[in-house]
Design an enzyme around this catalytic site. Structure first.
Site, PDB file in Angstrom:
ATOM      1  N   ARG A  97      33.794  40.301  29.332  1.00  0.00           N
ATOM      2  CA  ARG A  97      34.333  41.666  29.296  1.00  0.00           C
ATOM      3  C   ARG A  97      33.362  42.514  28.502  1.00  0.00           C
ATOM      4  O   ARG A  97      33.131  42.267  27.309  1.00  0.00           O
ATOM      5  CB  ARG A  97      35.719  41.698  28.647  1.00  0.00           C
ATOM      6  CG  ARG A  97      36.170  43.101  28.335  1.00  0.00           C
ATOM      7  CD  ARG A  97      37.615  43.233  27.953  1.00  0.00           C
ATOM      8  NE  ARG A  97      38.477  43.049  29.107  1.00  0.00           N
ATOM      9  CZ  ARG A  97      39.756  43.445  29.150  1.00  0.00           C
ATOM     10  NH1 ARG A  97      40.304  44.056  28.119  1.00  0.00           N
ATOM     11  NH2 ARG A  97      40.483  43.233  30.233  1.00  0.00           N
ATOM     12  N   HIS A 124      37.362  46.006  37.576  1.00  0.00           N
ATOM     13  CA  HIS A 124      38.259  45.028  36.944  1.00  0.00           C
ATOM     14  C   HIS A 124      38.820  44.142  38.067  1.00  0.00           C
ATOM     15  O   HIS A 124      40.007  44.192  38.398  1.00  0.00           O
ATOM     16  CB  HIS A 124      39.367  45.760  36.191  1.00  0.00           C
ATOM     17  CG  HIS A 124      40.100  44.924  35.192  1.00  0.00           C
ATOM     18  ND1 HIS A 124      39.808  43.578  34.980  1.00  0.00           N
ATOM     19  CD2 HIS A 124      41.119  45.224  34.342  1.00  0.00           C
ATOM     20  CE1 HIS A 124      40.618  43.118  34.043  1.00  0.00           C
ATOM     21  NE2 HIS A 124      41.424  44.088  33.643  1.00  0.00           N
ATOM     22  N   GLN A 127      42.009  41.946  37.676  1.00  0.00           N
ATOM     23  CA  GLN A 127      43.227  42.760  37.710  1.00  0.00           C
ATOM     24  C   GLN A 127      43.636  43.022  39.156  1.00  0.00           C
ATOM     25  O   GLN A 127      44.807  42.883  39.528  1.00  0.00           O
ATOM     26  CB  GLN A 127      42.977  44.097  36.982  1.00  0.00           C
ATOM     27  CG  GLN A 127      44.181  45.010  36.958  1.00  0.00           C
ATOM     28  CD  GLN A 127      45.309  44.444  36.111  1.00  0.00           C
ATOM     29  OE1 GLN A 127      45.114  44.074  34.960  1.00  0.00           O
ATOM     30  NE2 GLN A 127      46.517  44.368  36.665  1.00  0.00           N
ATOM     31  N   ASP A 219      46.976  54.071  35.375  1.00  0.00           N
ATOM     32  CA  ASP A 219      46.303  53.398  34.256  1.00  0.00           C
ATOM     33  C   ASP A 219      46.078  54.452  33.177  1.00  0.00           C
ATOM     34  O   ASP A 219      46.242  55.659  33.413  1.00  0.00           O
ATOM     35  CB  ASP A 219      44.971  52.788  34.754  1.00  0.00           C
ATOM     36  CG  ASP A 219      44.237  52.003  33.673  1.00  0.00           C
ATOM     37  OD1 ASP A 219      44.883  51.599  32.670  1.00  0.00           O
ATOM     38  OD2 ASP A 219      43.014  51.803  33.804  1.00  0.00           O
ATOM     39  N   CYS A 258      48.384  48.451  35.108  1.00  0.00           N
ATOM     40  CA  CYS A 258      47.685  47.233  34.678  1.00  0.00           C
ATOM     41  C   CYS A 258      47.974  46.875  33.227  1.00  0.00           C
ATOM     42  O   CYS A 258      47.774  45.736  32.827  1.00  0.00           O
ATOM     43  CB  CYS A 258      46.181  47.393  34.895  1.00  0.00           C
ATOM     44  SG  CYS A 258      45.500  48.776  33.961  1.00  0.00           S
ATOM     45  N   ARG A 286      48.632  37.872  36.391  1.00  0.00           N
ATOM     46  CA  ARG A 286      47.246  37.659  35.967  1.00  0.00           C
ATOM     47  C   ARG A 286      47.000  36.162  35.746  1.00  0.00           C
ATOM     48  O   ARG A 286      45.981  35.609  36.140  1.00  0.00           O
ATOM     49  CB  ARG A 286      46.955  38.420  34.650  1.00  0.00           C
ATOM     50  CG  ARG A 286      47.021  39.938  34.752  1.00  0.00           C
ATOM     51  CD  ARG A 286      45.851  40.512  35.547  1.00  0.00           C
ATOM     52  NE  ARG A 286      44.567  40.089  35.041  1.00  0.00           N
ATOM     53  CZ  ARG A 286      43.911  40.658  34.014  1.00  0.00           C
ATOM     54  NH1 ARG A 286      44.429  41.697  33.391  1.00  0.00           N
ATOM     55  NH2 ARG A 286      42.721  40.229  33.641  1.00  0.00           N
TER      56      ARG A 286
HETATM   57  N1   CP Z   1      45.139  44.741  32.077  1.00  0.00           N
HETATM   58  C1   CP Z   1      44.284  44.148  31.202  1.00  0.00           C
HETATM   59  O1   CP Z   1      43.165  43.757  31.534  1.00  0.00           O
HETATM   60  O2   CP Z   1      44.773  44.042  29.959  1.00  0.00           O
HETATM   61  P1   CP Z   1      43.959  43.597  28.663  1.00  0.00           P
HETATM   62  O3   CP Z   1      43.013  44.734  28.336  1.00  0.00           O
HETATM   63  O4   CP Z   1      45.021  43.414  27.613  1.00  0.00           O
HETATM   64  O5   CP Z   1      43.202  42.351  28.963  1.00  0.00           O
HETATM   65  N1  NVA Z   2      40.874  51.392  32.345  1.00  0.00           N
HETATM   66  C1  NVA Z   2      41.279  50.592  31.206  1.00  0.00           C
HETATM   67  C2  NVA Z   2      41.833  49.290  31.650  1.00  0.00           C
HETATM   68  C3  NVA Z   2      42.337  48.404  30.563  1.00  0.00           C
HETATM   69  C4  NVA Z   2      42.841  47.085  31.066  1.00  0.00           C
HETATM   70  C5  NVA Z   2      40.093  50.391  30.284  1.00  0.00           C
HETATM   71  O1  NVA Z   2      38.980  50.133  30.777  1.00  0.00           O
HETATM   72  O2  NVA Z   2      40.267  50.508  29.079  1.00  0.00           O
END
Ligand code: CP
Ligand code: NVA
Length: 303
Positions: A97, A124, A127, A219, A258, A286
């Site tokens: 990530r 993502h 997701q 989101d 999400c 997930r």
């Molecule tokens: N939706 C999602 O990826 O959540 P986190 O940021 O908690 O991993």
């Molecule tokens: N769009 C958000 C998603 C978090 C799971 C971010 O990137 O912070």
């Protein structure tokens, strides 16, 4: 050896098979990953991705190792390539990530183990896998589904659009024009839709966008790494999923997010905690979807 860096890294048939298996094998405990080690390199916070991959690996008999990027030599300038080569000698797979999609691609190019994208600024895909699995739990025929994304045209919107288009669904992107999903992603999702019989529409006006929707999706308005700007919040207000907007959608329309959510910002508390919300089922999925992904990329059957 395969990676999962974007939605199309599994074929459409593999994606649909994964979803079906994830639904069927909910709660599975096995030893498919016995003796395998999954590294999680994260340079942004996470609740769902971190915990679901960790628990998922354990439930399949494997091990997971959380590696905060700032505490790796990567955070002090060791190259992505050197890190990828070294970790390939210790681990059997890695979830990353981070900010730049290119960094994940460079890591994968230098690695000799499967690399999974756990979120970048662009995408993502894990997701999106859980999202399409959740959608399939309400509508078996994904080609008859209309999914409407409202809000900021961010990484989650890109992956949702690409995944829906990939499996032949109808996706509508409703964002302020200046916060739209990037043009490259609209083009990519439209290309996928052309191949699958799906459809991608961009409709600025939220009331028009949500008409006859089966799912509304939103989101956060400020993604990780972005500054909260009052002008942006102001522009996004009409895109909040609240009871009046939901009332204009299809009669059985469900609401997805999400998570993490900001009640009162992109979604009202009433909708988030109401009977049409399926956000917690979506979050749980997930785990189920990613276990199937780990089996396919890292499982003993892959040797
Ligand atoms: N939706 C999602 O990826 O959540 P986190 O940021 O908690 O991993
Ligand atoms: N769009 C958000 C998603 C978090 C799971 C971010 O990137 O912070």
């Amino acid at each position: 050896m395969r990676h999962y860096l974007k939605e199309t890294d599994l074929s459409k048939e593999e994606t649909l098979g994964l979803i079906a298996d994830a639904r069927a094998s909910r709660g599975e405990r096995s030893q498919v990953l016995a003796g395998r080690y999954l590294g999680l390199i994260f340079s942004k916070p996470s609740t769902r991705t971190r915990v679901s991959f960790t628990v998922g690996a354990y439930q399949l008999g494997g091990h997971a190792l959380f590696l905060n990027e700032a505490e790796l030599q990567l955070g002090r300038g060791e190259t992505i390539q050197d890190t990828a080569r070294v970790l390939s000698g210790y681990l059997d797979g890695v979830v990353i990530r981070t900010f730049s999609q290119r960094d994940v691609e460079e890591f994968a190019a230098a690695a000799t183990i499967p690399v999974i994208n756990g979120l970048t600024d662009d995408r993502h895909p894990c997701q999106a896998l859980a999202d399409i699995m959740t959608i399939s739990e309400y509508h078996e025929d994904l080609t008859k589904v209309k999914v409407v994304y409202l809000g900021d045209g961010n990484n989650v919107a890109v992956s949702l659009a690409c995944m829906c288009a990939y499996v032949g669904a109808h996706v509508v992107l409703s964002t302020p024009p200046e916060l739209t999903v990037p043009q490259w992603a609209i083009a990519e999702s439209r290309e996928l839709a052309a191949a699958s019989g799906g459809r991608v529409d961009v409709i600025t006006e939220p009331a028009e966008a949500v008409r006859e929707a089966d799912f509304l999706y939103t989101d956060v308005w400020f993604s990780m790494g972005q500054q909260s700007v009052p002008e942006k919040r102001e522009r996004l207000l009409p895109y909040r999923i609240d009871a009046p907007l939901l009332a204009q959608a299809g009669p059985d329309c469900r609401v997805m997010h999400c998570l993490p959510a900001h009640r009162g910002e992109e979604i009202s508390a009433e909708v988030m905690d109401g009977p049409r919300s399926i956000v917690f089922q979506q979050a749980e999925n997930r785990l189920h979807a990613q276990k199937e992904l780990l089996k396919r990329l890292m499982g003993s059957a892959q040797e």
